[in-house]
Design an enzyme around this catalytic site. Structure first.
Site, PDB file in Angstrom:
ATOM      1  N   HIS A   1       0.830  -1.219   0.000  1.00 47.21           N
ATOM      2  CA  HIS A   1       0.000   0.000   0.000  1.00 47.21           C
ATOM      3  C   HIS A   1       0.860   1.263   0.000  1.00 47.21           C
ATOM      4  O   HIS A   1       1.822   1.352   0.752  1.00 47.21           O
ATOM      5  CB  HIS A   1      -0.935   0.018   1.222  1.00 47.21           C
TER       6      HIS A   1
ATOM      7  N   ALA B   1      -8.873   2.845   5.241  1.00 48.33           N
ATOM      8  CA  ALA B   1      -9.773   2.999   4.090  1.00 48.33           C
ATOM      9  C   ALA B   1     -10.121   4.478   3.948  1.00 48.33           C
ATOM     10  O   ALA B   1     -10.957   5.011   4.678  1.00 48.33           O
ATOM     11  CB  ALA B   1     -11.034   2.160   4.286  1.00 48.33           C
TER      12      ALA B   1
HETATM   13  C1  2AL Z   1      -4.713   3.766   0.970  1.00 49.79           C
HETATM   14  C2  2AL Z   1      -4.985   3.964  -0.390  1.00 49.79           C
HETATM   15  O1  2AL Z   1      -4.152   4.130  -1.268  1.00 49.79           O
HETATM   16  N1  2AL Z   1      -6.338   3.989  -0.501  1.00 49.79           N
HETATM   17  C3  2AL Z   1      -6.872   3.808   0.720  1.00 49.79           C
HETATM   18  O2  2AL Z   1      -8.080   3.764   0.962  1.00 49.79           O
HETATM   19  N2  2AL Z   1      -5.860   3.673   1.622  1.00 49.79           N
HETATM   20  N3  2AL Z   1      -3.436   3.715   1.462  1.00 49.79           N
HETATM   21  C4  2AL Z   1      -3.173   3.567   2.799  1.00 49.79           C
HETATM   22  N4  2AL Z   1      -1.880   3.566   3.148  1.00 49.79           N
HETATM   23  O3  2AL Z   1      -4.076   3.434   3.617  1.00 49.79           O
END
Ligand code: 2AL
Length: 173
Positions: A67, A122
């Site tokens: 991520h 999220a």
């Molecule tokens: C993310 C992402 O790219 N989209 C999301 O909902 N959360 N990344 C993150 N590190 O939590």
């Protein structure tokens, strides 16, 4: 998209369509394809989540490490996946002031130093004010709890992405 369409996809199509339900982890979709036919969208989702749950700790941490940071370097450089870009901009993370961005950069770095994987949340269920608050709160959690919390967030992200792909109401999936 109905389940008949999903169940009739060959391996390549399936991975092409569902490969980013789990951010930059097409291997999950590749494994899930073997479980077809899926009885309904909830069954399809269960297969994604069961695969994640069955991973050893190193695999779970690997999923988290795929991520991108929230409001991180990849957002600045424009190299996020289309899904991440939408999620992060929807949460207002593309329009942070310099001070807010710096604060998030520092918190993200502290989090990664403490747990060894990036902070995952999220973004579509959050906003630019809540993200640093939640990051600061979770920074104080014990590592075993934090690993579980972070994976629950991966599932929330996947749930919303799957609902988008299927054209389904996330509340009914
Ligand atoms: C993310 C992402 O790219 N989209 C999301 O909902 N959360 N990344 C993150 N590190 O939590």
């Amino acid at each position: 998209m109905d389940m008949e369409t999903v169940n009739s996809m060959d391996f390549g199509e399936f991975v092409e369509v569902f490969g980013n339900v789990v951010e930059r982890c097409p291997l999950v979709a590749a494994a899930v394809w073997s479980q077809r036919p899926f009885s309904d969208p909830a069954d399809l989702e269960r297969q994604f989540f069961a695969f994640i749950d069955a991973l050893p700790q190193s695999g779970k941490e690997g999923v988290l490490r795929c991520h991108p940071d929230l409001a991180g370097r990849e957002l600045q450089r424009g190299t996020l996946t289309a899904e991440s870009q939408r999620e992060q901009s929807g949460a207002g993370l593309t329009s942070l002031g310099a001070a807010e961005r710096l604060r998030l950069t520092e918190l993200n770095a502290q989090y990664r130093a403490r747990f060894g994987f990036p902070f995952v949340l999220a973004a579509r269920l959050s906003d630019r004010a809540a993200v640093p608050r939640e990051l600061a709160r979770r920074l104080l959690c014990p590592p075993e709890l934090e690993l579980r919390t972070a994976l629950e967030e991966v599932k929330k992200i996947g749930h919303l992405r799957l609902a988008d792909l299927l054209g389904a109401d996330p509340a009914k999936l």
